[in-house]
Motif scaffolding. Structure first.
Motif, PDB file in Angstrom:
ATOM      1  N   THR A   1     -12.332  -9.365  -4.939  1.00 48.99           N
ATOM      2  CA  THR A   1     -11.811 -10.723  -4.921  1.00 48.99           C
ATOM      3  C   THR A   1     -10.879 -10.945  -6.103  1.00 48.99           C
ATOM      4  N   LEU A   2     -10.059 -11.983  -5.989  1.00 47.85           N
ATOM      5  CA  LEU A   2      -9.186 -12.326  -7.103  1.00 47.85           C
ATOM      6  C   LEU A   2     -10.011 -12.736  -8.312  1.00 47.85           C
ATOM      7  N   ARG A   3     -11.090 -13.456  -8.090  1.00 45.38           N
ATOM      8  CA  ARG A   3     -11.947 -13.871  -9.207  1.00 45.38           C
ATOM      9  C   ARG A   3     -12.460 -12.649  -9.976  1.00 45.38           C
ATOM     10  N   GLU A   4     -12.865 -11.616  -9.251  1.00 48.37           N
ATOM     11  CA  GLU A   4     -13.367 -10.405  -9.900  1.00 48.37           C
ATOM     12  C   GLU A   4     -12.261  -9.709 -10.689  1.00 48.37           C
ATOM     13  N   GLN A   5     -11.061  -9.682 -10.139  1.00 48.16           N
ATOM     14  CA  GLN A   5      -9.957  -9.050 -10.868  1.00 48.16           C
ATOM     15  C   GLN A   5      -9.616  -9.836 -12.134  1.00 48.16           C
TER      16      GLN A   5
END
Length: 439
Positions: A2-6
């Motif tokens: 996910t973008l949040r994880e990146q």
């Protein structure tokens, strides 16, 4: 992922998605594609013409472009002769209906050419291609190559935008980039460009350099703004393989994010409008005029070794290298080519309908104008949020706002552009790019 994880990883500078796919996704095409067939179904009313000049007076330490410094005697003339053969072959393959709405000449440093060679280059382009009256024409320069004689040629051929790669007005910083440039050389070049009265002056600056501080960055920004450029590009430093900085184990400063914010704030305070993470336009500068051109929808025709071209379904170019031997091998092949070899695309990447949609989304979203739902549906016949449900995460994270049928990145989203771009790459294309072996 996910973008949040990146974003949680804390690396906000993963890659510059100026194009999708990147040339590292290109491979030999078997069989080669005849250009006449590749362009047959394309709308050719408003194309972009790009000419590549792969020569410089020096190769900067950060540069991974297709170029070579200090070419030997005769190489430039041989190159222009080959480019003339290619332009004629490409023009014939496109057919009489091809019209060009915009033109750019890049490199390398196009103004490395002597005035007579610049004349030759423009005669080739205008002789082979139907360039619309009033079409914006852009040319890249370096401070050391700015002379009144060269600028007179550019004015004669209707150049409307000149882009000067200054990078920094602090000599210790340009020296750290492997660039022999004094601040007074940049100021002299800028004075001559202003004297020549080109409609649009662009300056390129880089942040994240070794030894760069908030104070020295402020000095470069202030020096640039003294000349009231119509456009300013602020580039974060990336250190890539086979470059001068990369070979010496250098790395960008950890302060890139803070310097980006400082630069953005300084330009917004002067009334500049942010167009993308990198591009800012002055309040006195109107939107580029000339025939209508949409980068998401229209094609590019590139001539010259290193120039990329694209139709909706095929992106192609010559091969790409950075090392001097690698560049020279590709140039030697280019110089040997006859007209028949320029009539086909033999190196590139095919884009299936899903990749075409992805490219449209990336190219639209990373600009302040945003992603227009109706335009997307009109072009592809589908709904963007159904094709790309992951876009909802942008809204959840406050990275985008949806208004009037257009999703636009917020200030926070623009700051994350170099994460959002790679996040939207397909797994297949990302793997292809990752496996590329650079020469």
């Amino acid at each position: 992922m996910t973008l949040r994880e990146q974003l949680a990883a804390g690396d906000f500078f993963q890659g510059y998605a100026y194009a999708y796919p990147h040339k590292t996704a290109y491979r030999p095409l078997a069989p080669p594609v005849p250009l006449r067939e590749g362009w047959a179904a394309e709308d050719k009313d408003a194309l972009f013409l790009y000419a590549h000049v792969p020569f410089c007076e020096m190769r900067c330490g950060f540069c991974n472009l297709f170029t070579t410094a200090h070419p030997e005697d005769g190489l430039v003339a041989g190159y222009l002769s080959a480019l003339e053969r290619q332009a004629a072959a490409v023009s014939a393959a496109l057919g009489k209906g091809a019209r060009f709405a915009r033109v750019a000449v890049g490199g390398g440093t196009p103004t490395f050419l002597e005035p007579a060679e610049l004349e030759w280059l423009f005669r080739i382009l205008h002789g082979a291609f139907a360039i619309a009256a009033g079409a914006p024409i852009a040319v890249e320069l370096s401070p050391q190559t700015v002379t009144r004689e060269r600028l007179a040629v550019l004015r004669q051929w209707g150049v409307t935008r000149v882009s000067l790669g200054v990078q920094s007005f602090v000599e210790t910083e340009t020296r750290a980039l492997g660039r022999a440039q004094r601040p007074e050389e940049a100021r002299r070049a800028l004075a001559q460009l202003r004297e020549a009265e080109f409609p649009v002056l662009n300056l390129d600056l880089i942040y994240g350099l070794e030894g760069q501080t908030a104070a020295s960055w402020r000095e470069s920004l202030a020096a640039a703004l003294e000349h009231s450029p119509e456009e300013i590009y602020l580039y974060p430093l990336y250190v890539r393989s086979l470059t001068g900085l990369g070979s010496h184990g250098k790395a960008p400063s950890d302060e890139r994010l803070a310097l980006y914010r400082q630069g953005r704030a300084a330009l917004l305070a002067r009334g500049y409008r942010q167009v993308s993470m990198r591009l800012f336009r002055a309040p006195h500068h109107a939107e580029p005029g000339g025939p209508e051109y949409c980068c998401q929808e229209d094609g590019m025709v590139g001539v010259g070794a290193g120039a990329r071209s694209y139709t909706a379904a095929l992106h192609y170019s010559s091969e790409w290298a950075v090392s001097r031997p690698g560049v020279r091998a590709i140039l030697d092949d280019y110089l040997r080519r006859g007209a028949a070899q320029f009539e086909v695309a033999d190196y590139g990447c095919a884009l299936n309908p899903a990749e075409q949609r992805r490219r449209y989304v990336i190219k639209s979203l990373l600009r302040a104008d945003g992603l227009d739902d109706a335009a997307y549906t009109g072009w592809f016949g589908s709904v963007v949020d159904e094709d790309f449900p992951q876009l909802a995460e942008l809204d959840q994270l406050g990275a985008a706002e949806w208004s009037g049928g257009v999703r636009r990145l917020t200030a926070q989203g623009l700051e994350w552009s170099d994460v959002i771009g790679p996040w939207l790459f397909s797994a297949k294309m990302a793997a292809r790019m990752e496996s590329f072996a650079l020469a």
